[in-house]
Design a protein around this motif. Structure first.
Motif, short mmCIF file in Angstrom:
data_model
loop_
_atom_site.label_atom_id
_atom_site.label_comp_id
_atom_site.label_asym_id
_atom_site.label_seq_id
_atom_site.Cartn_x
_atom_site.Cartn_y
_atom_site.Cartn_z
N SER A 154 73.55 84.89 89.92
CA SER A 154 73.15 84.98 88.50
C SER A 154 71.75 84.46 88.27
CB SER A 154 74.15 84.22 87.62
OG SER A 154 74.07 82.83 87.87
N THR A 155 71.17 83.73 89.24
CA THR A 155 69.82 83.21 89.04
C THR A 155 68.78 84.32 89.03
OG1 THR A 155 69.51 82.84 91.42
CG2 THR A 155 70.44 81.02 90.14
N GLY A 156 69.14 85.51 89.48
CA GLY A 156 68.19 86.61 89.48
C GLY A 156 68.05 87.30 88.14
N LEU A 157 68.96 86.99 87.20
CA LEU A 157 68.88 87.62 85.88
C LEU A 157 67.58 87.25 85.18
CD1 LEU A 157 72.56 87.00 84.70
CD2 LEU A 157 71.54 89.20 85.33
N PRO A 158 67.03 88.11 84.33
CA PRO A 158 67.56 89.43 83.95
C PRO A 158 67.08 90.59 84.82
CG PRO A 158 65.70 88.94 82.57
CD PRO A 158 65.87 87.75 83.50
N ARG A 180 70.96 95.89 91.02
CA ARG A 180 69.79 96.68 90.64
C ARG A 180 68.67 95.70 90.27
NH1 ARG A 180 69.34 101.96 88.64
NH2 ARG A 180 71.63 102.00 88.47
N ALA A 181 67.52 95.88 90.88
CA ALA A 181 66.40 94.98 90.65
C ALA A 181 65.21 95.76 90.08
CB ALA A 181 65.99 94.28 91.95
N TYR A 182 64.43 95.08 89.26
CA TYR A 182 63.25 95.68 88.63
C TYR A 182 62.01 94.93 89.09
CZ TYR A 182 66.65 97.95 85.60
OH TYR A 182 67.70 98.71 85.14
#
Length: 208
Positions: A154-158, A180-182
């Motif tokens: 969850s640390t990768g959000l958002p 999915r990463a941006y």
């Protein structure tokens, strides 16, 4: 038809019960019509009150002088949010970044036999300055490690979002997660490339 009407007139003249019954039916229909009109009037009145209240709020808002300043603040906040998107210099580096991040989370979470598969980098529809990458992590989860890994994920959000999570319990607890990463493209025109970055790990298969 004339004979039928004549029969009705005779019934009306001769049968008092028929006359009373018909009057009751007409009375009920009349009352129903009045109630329907009343309900319709109530609906129209409530709609008018809502529209009038909305018009009053819009009129009051139009008198405020702070709207240009608020628009500038909103634009600045949007720009600041875009600046938080990780920037990479190429499409291949976007894949490498996501693969490294997932591998790092798996290692720090104590997962066993982690395997990361990364899809090709794609443009984000309607956002010409962004790339998106989809990847899948499969691993064995030792007892007591799942909750900690999910917190780390969850640390990768958002900008890194878990779209699908599969946990299969058996002799070993197996985990499958699709993310999915941006990423932000380079600011300089023409600097973005489709070739993988040097030493970038290659994707090892399509995600199922």
């Amino acid at each position: 038809m004339a004979a039928r009407w004549e029969q009705v007139r005779q019934e009306w003249r001769q049968n008092r019960r028929f006359r009373l019954g018909l009057l009751v039916v007409l009375l009920v229909l009349g009352l129903q019509g009045v109630l329907m009109l009343s309900d319709r009037q109530k609906v129209l009145a409530e709609g008018y009150e809502r529209e009038a209240a909305l018009l009053d709020r819009l009129t009051e808002a139009s008198r405020e002088s702070a709207w240009p300043e608020r628009a500038d603040q909103a634009e600045a906040a949007l720009a600041a949010a875009r600046d938080t998107v990780p920037q990479v210099s190429s499409a291949g580096l976007a894949q490498a970044e996501l693969q490294a991040w997932l591998s790092g989370q798996a290692a720090s979470g104590g997962l066993q036999d982690p395997r990361v598969r990364v899809e090709s980098t794609l443009d984000v529809p309607g956002q010409a300055e962004l790339w998106q990458v989809i990847a899948r992590l499969d691993a064995v989860v030792p007892p007591g490690r799942l909750e900690g890994f999910l917190r780390a994920l969850s640390t990768g959000l958002p900008w890194i979002q878990a779209e699908r999570l599969e946990v299969t319990e058996g002799r070993d607890t197996r985990l499958g997660v699709i993310v999915r990463a941006y990423y932000r493209k380079p600011a300089a025109p023409g600097a973005a490339g489709a070739a993988p970055a040097p030493n970038a790990p290659a994707a090892d298969g399509a995600i199922q």
